[in-house]
Design a protein around this motif. Sequence first.
Motif, PDB file in Angstrom:
ATOM      1  N   ASP A  97      17.313  18.050 -19.000  1.00 37.77           N
ATOM      2  CA  ASP A  97      18.548  18.522 -19.337  1.00 37.77           C
ATOM      3  C   ASP A  97      19.404  17.100 -19.256  1.00 37.77           C
ATOM      4  O   ASP A  97      19.565  16.744 -18.248  1.00 37.77           O
ATOM      5  CB  ASP A  97      19.321  19.673 -18.773  1.00 37.77           C
ATOM      6  CG  ASP A  97      18.641  21.021 -19.223  1.00 37.77           C
ATOM      7  OD1 ASP A  97      18.148  21.123 -20.411  1.00 37.77           O
ATOM      8  OD2 ASP A  97      18.549  21.580 -18.420  1.00 37.77           O
ATOM      9  N   PHE A  98      19.974  16.713 -20.357  1.00 34.67           N
ATOM     10  CA  PHE A  98      20.657  15.387 -20.427  1.00 34.67           C
ATOM     11  C   PHE A  98      21.666  15.508 -21.516  1.00 34.67           C
ATOM     12  O   PHE A  98      21.292  16.064 -22.467  1.00 34.67           O
ATOM     13  CB  PHE A  98      19.550  14.086 -20.243  1.00 34.67           C
ATOM     14  CG  PHE A  98      18.929  14.067 -21.488  1.00 34.67           C
ATOM     15  CD1 PHE A  98      19.077  13.392 -22.623  1.00 34.67           C
ATOM     16  CD2 PHE A  98      17.435  14.651 -21.304  1.00 34.67           C
ATOM     17  CE1 PHE A  98      18.352  13.349 -23.702  1.00 34.67           C
ATOM     18  CE2 PHE A  98      16.499  14.484 -22.453  1.00 34.67           C
ATOM     19  CZ  PHE A  98      16.815  14.018 -23.403  1.00 34.67           C
ATOM     20  N   LEU A  99      22.748  14.562 -21.337  1.00 36.86           N
ATOM     21  CA  LEU A  99      23.400  14.444 -22.563  1.00 36.86           C
ATOM     22  C   LEU A  99      22.929  13.917 -23.921  1.00 36.86           C
ATOM     23  O   LEU A  99      21.971  12.899 -23.738  1.00 36.86           O
ATOM     24  CB  LEU A  99      24.624  13.317 -21.913  1.00 36.86           C
ATOM     25  CG  LEU A  99      25.757  13.171 -23.082  1.00 36.86           C
ATOM     26  CD1 LEU A  99      26.595  14.398 -23.218  1.00 36.86           C
ATOM     27  CD2 LEU A  99      26.543  12.003 -22.697  1.00 36.86           C
ATOM     28  N   GLY A 100      22.974  14.681 -24.921  1.00 36.34           N
ATOM     29  CA  GLY A 100      22.391  14.209 -26.290  1.00 36.34           C
ATOM     30  C   GLY A 100      21.126  14.941 -26.566  1.00 36.34           C
ATOM     31  O   GLY A 100      20.391  14.848 -27.362  1.00 36.34           O
ATOM     32  N   LYS A 101      20.679  15.639 -25.610  1.00 35.69           N
ATOM     33  CA  LYS A 101      19.433  16.394 -25.835  1.00 35.69           C
ATOM     34  C   LYS A 101      19.304  17.327 -26.978  1.00 35.69           C
ATOM     35  O   LYS A 101      18.330  17.419 -27.842  1.00 35.69           O
ATOM     36  CB  LYS A 101      19.028  17.285 -24.601  1.00 35.69           C
ATOM     37  CG  LYS A 101      17.657  18.045 -24.587  1.00 35.69           C
ATOM     38  CD  LYS A 101      17.206  18.665 -23.343  1.00 35.69           C
ATOM     39  CE  LYS A 101      16.066  19.646 -23.660  1.00 35.69           C
ATOM     40  NZ  LYS A 101      15.628  20.305 -22.338  1.00 35.69           N
TER      41      LYS A 101
END
Length: 271
Positions: A97-101
């Motif tokens: 999970d990461f920013l922009g996924k």
Amino acid sequence: MHSDQSDRAPWWLRLLAFGGIGFLFLPIAVIVLYAFNAESSGYSFPPQGFTLGWFAAAFARDDVLAAIGLSLRLAALATVLALLLGTLAAAALYRRDFLGKDAITMMLILPIALPGIITGIALLSAFRLADITPGFWTIAIGHATFCVVVVYNNVIARFRRISTSLLEASQDLGADMWQSFRYVILPQIATALLAGGMLAFALSFDEIIVTTFTAGNEVTLPIWMLNQLTRPRDVPITNVVALCVMLMTALPILAAYTLTRGTEDIAGSGK
């Protein structure tokens, strides 16, 4: 006994369902029937005898063979690109999970969710801005944009059912990342890759809307069939080619369904 009867749909609902299926498949049945019609005038009723002569006539025409060959090459290339990009995207997104996924996932799905005419216009505009002449490669890139989705959906669903302990055990035993992928991951996702590739091939082979905007002077099989609408004397030939297109798109889809049926449980996924 009473509960079994109550679970069945009412007769009128079943009748509507069968009527809808008949409405969808009746035109296909007509094309199949008249592909073998001995009469050369087209859709004369009733059909005037049985013949295989139109198949010989169709495959003796250079324009038909050229269109089939081009569509096959494009579908194969688009499938390879979709397998590569879809598998890499699924491997990158299924665990982290990461920013922009969510935005990346949306961009992967968008080309097949949007109407084909929107995708086609967007691709044509991008190619013109890049000063790229529409042709073979622009068609392949256009097809790959929506074929990636079916590969991605198949592979990421399979990735999510693979236990991470399998990969950890492989690395604990001294395997590097390539060996772990080759001997542990690849066997687990093989049927998903094959099914996704078959679906991608079927989607690419009969695509018409996006192809129209990205083809330039190239004539794929669907474009050839569209041009045949203005040539009523070639109706028997067109019926034969349409039957071949239906077979070449339906068979990979049926094979993909067969390959993925019953493969929900992955070895080791519950451990």
